[in-house]
Every structure is written in structure tokens, then in C-alpha cells.
Design a protein around this motif. Structure first.
Motif, PDB file in Angstrom:
ATOM      1  N   PRO A   2     -12.298  -9.085 -11.152  1.00 14.05           N
ATOM      2  CA  PRO A   2     -12.736  -8.000 -10.285  1.00 14.05           C
ATOM      3  C   PRO A   2     -13.387  -8.539  -9.015  1.00 14.05           C
ATOM      4  N   MET A   3     -13.285  -7.749  -7.931  1.00 14.23           N
ATOM      5  CA  MET A   3     -13.867  -8.126  -6.636  1.00 14.23           C
ATOM      6  C   MET A   3     -14.843  -7.041  -6.219  1.00 14.23           C
ATOM      7  N   GLU A   4     -15.859  -7.454  -5.461  1.00 11.87           N
ATOM      8  CA  GLU A   4     -16.789  -6.495  -4.882  1.00 11.87           C
ATOM      9  C   GLU A   4     -17.196  -6.978  -3.494  1.00 11.87           C
ATOM     10  N   ILE A   5     -17.577  -6.023  -2.672  1.00  9.32           N
ATOM     11  CA  ILE A   5     -18.044  -6.332  -1.317  1.00  9.32           C
ATOM     12  C   ILE A   5     -19.494  -6.783  -1.407  1.00  9.32           C
ATOM     13  N   GLY A  10     -13.584   3.870  -5.675  1.00  7.30           N
ATOM     14  CA  GLY A  10     -14.287   2.774  -6.331  1.00  7.30           C
ATOM     15  C   GLY A  10     -13.730   1.396  -6.041  1.00  7.30           C
ATOM     16  N   SER A  11     -12.503   1.320  -5.590  1.00  5.67           N
ATOM     17  CA  SER A  11     -11.863   0.038  -5.300  1.00  5.67           C
ATOM     18  C   SER A  11     -12.482  -0.604  -4.053  1.00  5.67           C
ATOM     19  N   PRO A  12     -12.638  -1.935  -4.039  1.00  2.00           N
ATOM     20  CA  PRO A  12     -13.169  -2.579  -2.830  1.00  2.00           C
ATOM     21  C   PRO A  12     -12.221  -2.450  -1.636  1.00  2.00           C
ATOM     22  N   HIS A  21     -18.182  -0.406  -5.469  1.00  2.00           N
ATOM     23  CA  HIS A  21     -19.217  -1.131  -6.218  1.00  2.00           C
ATOM     24  C   HIS A  21     -20.158  -1.824  -5.242  1.00  2.00           C
ATOM     25  N   ASP A  22     -21.412  -1.972  -5.642  1.00  2.00           N
ATOM     26  CA  ASP A  22     -22.458  -2.444  -4.726  1.00  2.00           C
ATOM     27  C   ASP A  22     -22.540  -3.962  -4.536  1.00  2.00           C
ATOM     28  N   GLY A  23     -21.654  -4.718  -5.170  1.00  2.00           N
ATOM     29  CA  GLY A  23     -21.659  -6.166  -4.994  1.00  2.00           C
ATOM     30  C   GLY A  23     -22.415  -6.919  -6.079  1.00  2.00           C
ATOM     31  N   GLY A  72     -21.680  -2.546 -12.263  1.00  2.00           N
ATOM     32  CA  GLY A  72     -21.169  -1.193 -12.413  1.00  2.00           C
ATOM     33  C   GLY A  72     -21.839  -0.175 -11.512  1.00  2.00           C
ATOM     34  N   LYS A  73     -22.744  -0.615 -10.666  1.00  2.00           N
ATOM     35  CA  LYS A  73     -23.424   0.301  -9.743  1.00  2.00           C
ATOM     36  C   LYS A  73     -22.589   0.477  -8.481  1.00  2.00           C
ATOM     37  N   TYR A  74     -22.741   1.643  -7.855  1.00  2.00           N
ATOM     38  CA  TYR A  74     -21.970   1.984  -6.665  1.00  2.00           C
ATOM     39  C   TYR A  74     -22.861   2.200  -5.453  1.00  2.00           C
TER      40      TYR A  74
END
Length: 165
Positions: A51-54, A105-107, A115-117, A121-123
Motif C-alpha cells: 500500500p502507498m500513502e501520501i 481513499g486511493s492515494p 489516507h493520512d500517511g 487506516g486514518k484519513y
């Protein structure tokens, strides 16, 4: 034509190797007005993938060079996300698309939240990279959560009218 996240149309391009089939969108896909897109696949990222997050912001900040995208293993993937977003924009331009329906929800595709990075699981209430780029270029961008039969009928009818002009 209307851009739609490929995972919503049942394509197994989700980071986990699965899909996010959206019954309403899949039913309306038969009308031939949708173009399936997956910015991560356009960027040649594998399926499945971590998974990726900003990190440090949102899609708009990534476009400005003020935030980055990283996967859960710590790999920097910002350039891939920018490449995928740019290819999605080029497809929108080639098909004169004015609307996109993207996976919340996708980056890449998140419209109202990503997602908050923290990989917990937080947004955060901000768009992803592709959603931000498409919005910047004037497309009306919706989440699958915004879709109702009435809204989808309106979008398709408007798309058909625009083709006739």
C-alpha cells in the motif's frame, strides 16, 4: 466519455490484487460511455504491491512538489504517481472527457479523502494525486460514493449531449 477507476469496474488492479466492484457502475458500463483507468498501472507499478500513502500533504501538494508518496516498505514512489496521473490526464484529453468517477481513499484516485500517511487506516479530507490533477484541468471529479442512479443518468446524458455538439 467518462473516466472510471478500473477497480470499480471489476478489474483486479487494486494494490492487494483485488478489485472494488461497484454494482451500479458495472451495470452502466454496458452503455459504452466509460473508459477504465488505473494510474498506478499506467505508471507500471506491479499488482499486487505494498500500500502507498501520501506523506506530508495531499494530492495537490504532491503536484506542487511539497509532499511525497511512499509505500509501506518506505520506497519513494512520487514520480510513479505523477506519471500515472499525467497518463490519466492525457487519456481524458484524448477522449475529451469532462467527468471522472474515481475510487475514494486511493492515494491516486481519492476525491474527498485519502489516507493520512501514517499507515494506520486514518484519513484526511483531501484529494489524491490523479484526482487533484484532473480537477486542476477542469474535469468534474466524483467518488463512487457520490453515485446514485439519478446522478449517473445525468452524467451519461450530458456526456452524450456533448458528443453531439
Amino acid at each position: 466519455m467518462i473516466l472510471v477507476s478500473a477497480c470499480l469496474l471489476g478489474h483486479k488492479v487494486k494494490y492487494s490484487g483485488g478489485a472494488n466492484p461497484h454494482e451500479l457502475l458495472m451495470r452502466y458500463n454496458e452503455r459504452g460511455r466509460f473508459i477504465a483507468i488505473c494510474p498506478e498501472c499506467f505508471a507500471m507499478l506491479p499488482v499486487p504491491r505494498p500500500p502507498m500513502e501520501i506523506q506530508g500533504g495531499n494530492g495537490k501538494k504532491v503536484l506542487q512538489g511539497k509532499a511525497a508518496v511512499q509505500d509501506a516498505e518506505g520506497r519513494e514512489l512520487t514520480s510513479y504517481m505523477l506519471t500515472g496521473a499525467d497518463k490519466a490526464l492525457k487519456i481524458a484529453e484524448a477522449y475529451h472527457a469532462r467527468v471522472a468517477i474515481l475510487k475514494e481513499g486511493s492515494p491516486s484516485c481519492g476525491v474527498h479523502r485519502v489516507h493520512d500517511g501514517s499507515f494506520t487506516g486514518k484519513y484526511t479530507k483531501h484529494p489524491g494525486v490523479t484526482a487533484a490533477l484532473l480537477m486542476k484541468h477542469g474535469l468534474n471529479v466524483y467518488s463512487e460514493k457520490d453515485m446514485t442512479v439519478g446522478r449517473l443518468e445525468e452524467l451519461i446524458a450530458e456526456d452524450i449531449r456533448q458528443d453531439r455538439i
